[in-house]
Design an enzyme around this catalytic site. Structure first.
Site, PDB file in Angstrom:
ATOM      1  N   SER A  19       0.834  -1.217   0.000  1.00  0.00           N
ATOM      2  CA  SER A  19       0.000   0.000   0.000  1.00  0.00           C
ATOM      3  C   SER A  19       0.867   1.264   0.000  1.00  0.00           C
ATOM      4  CB  SER A  19      -0.981   0.000   1.174  1.00  0.00           C
ATOM      5  OG  SER A  19      -0.325   0.208   2.396  1.00  0.00           O
ATOM      6  N   HIS A 115       8.456   3.473   8.889  1.00  0.00           N
ATOM      7  CA  HIS A 115       8.233   2.621  10.065  1.00  0.00           C
ATOM      8  C   HIS A 115       7.006   3.137  10.824  1.00  0.00           C
ATOM      9  CE1 HIS A 115       9.342  -0.167  13.234  1.00  0.00           C
ATOM     10  NE2 HIS A 115       9.010   0.792  14.085  1.00  0.00           N
TER      11      HIS A 115
HETATM   12  C1  GRF Z   1       3.832  -0.486   6.788  1.00  0.00           C
HETATM   13  O1  GRF Z   1       3.144  -0.383   8.009  1.00  0.00           O
HETATM   14  C2  GRF Z   1       5.233   0.062   6.918  1.00  0.00           C
HETATM   15  O2  GRF Z   1       5.324   1.142   7.801  1.00  0.00           O
HETATM   16  C3  GRF Z   1       5.990  -1.115   7.468  1.00  0.00           C
HETATM   17  O3  GRF Z   1       5.447  -2.233   6.798  1.00  0.00           O
HETATM   18  C4  GRF Z   1       4.098  -1.943   6.410  1.00  0.00           C
HETATM   19  C5  GRF Z   1       4.020  -2.176   4.939  1.00  0.00           C
HETATM   20  O4  GRF Z   1       2.712  -2.037   4.448  1.00  0.00           O
HETATM   21  N1  GRF Z   1       7.429  -0.964   7.272  1.00  0.00           N
HETATM   22  P1  GRF Z   1       2.458  -1.984   2.887  1.00  0.00           P
HETATM   23  O5  GRF Z   1       3.062  -3.262   2.297  1.00  0.00           O
HETATM   24  O6  GRF Z   1       3.128  -0.757   2.352  1.00  0.00           O
HETATM   25  O7  GRF Z   1       0.970  -1.934   2.730  1.00  0.00           O
END
Ligand code: GRF
Length: 214
Positions: A19, A115
């Site tokens: 996402s 993060h």
């Molecule tokens: C997000 O919460 C990001 O902060 C963390 O991993 C998750 C990835 O989500 N590092 P997506 O794959 O971008 O939906």
């Protein structure tokens, strides 16, 4: 002397849903992020982010992390894929592998991570669950440059997200994710705009040539 412009070809590394990758794609499409995505690389074949990227006409490949003699060998293979495609900035977007020296050294101050907490609180896995279990009233999102130390590099953008009574790790994660999708493109654009330097563990405004000489 004007510093060299930063190469705006992004390489996005993912492991799953993608996402945040989509947030970067959307921000490029509507002009909030002046960049292009040269390649998306996943360590997992089943990452939903791969078809997302291909649907947009972006090259998206799987480079499995298994089968390499060492983690550094895997990192060197990543570097080769990124360099072959002329990538200037690497964006980690839910990439669930530790990024090691070969990648950081090949892209000095050019690897960015997102993060889901206000670092340095709650580094590592399940940051939203850590926040709920700790009982903090505010958490959020951090976008930072990647260094050898996990989730500890110079901070580019941070946004707070309140923890509400009754929040679960999932409900908090969903609200943080909305903020992630705004923060990540902004932070990448800030890196591409230049005018910054790293001082110790801080990202600070670069001194102008005039002020540096006085
Ligand atoms: C997000 O919460 C990001 O902060 C963390 O991993 C998750 C990835 O989500 N590092 P997506 O794959 O971008 O939906």
């Amino acid at each position: 002397m004007t510093p060299d412009p930063i190469n705006r070809r992004l390489g996005v590394l993912i492991s799953g849903r993608g996402s945040n990758l989509q947030a970067l794609i959307d921000a490029i499409a509507d002009g909030r992020l002046q960049a292009s995505i040269a390649v998306v690389i996943s360590n997992r074949e089943d990452a939903a982010g791969l078809p997302r990227a291909r649907k947009e006409g972006i090259e998206a490949i799987c480079l499995p992390h298994r089968g390499w003699p060492t983690r550094d060998d895997y990192n060197r293979a990543l570097v080769r894929e990124l360099q072959t495609r002329g990538v200037g900035v690497v964006c980690l977007a839910g990439f669930m592998r530790l990024v090691g020296a070969p990648l950081i050294e090949a892209f000095p101050h050019r690897v960015v991570n997102i993060h889901p907490s206000l670092l340095p609180a709650f580094p590592g896995l399940e940051a939203q669950r850590q926040a709920i279990e700790h009982g903090v009233k505010v958490s959020g999102v951090t976008v930072h440059l990647v260094t050898a130390e996990l989730d500890a590099g110079p901070i580019i953008v941070q946004r707070a997200v309140p923890v509400l009574p009754g929040d679960t790790a999932d409900s908090l994660a969903a609200r943080i994710l909305e903020e992630e999708h705004r923060a990540y493109p902004e932070a990448v654009q800030a890196i591409l705009d230049g005018g910054w330097r790293v001082e110790g563990r801080r990202l600070v405004a670069a001194k102008s040539p005039t002020s540096a000489s006085t």
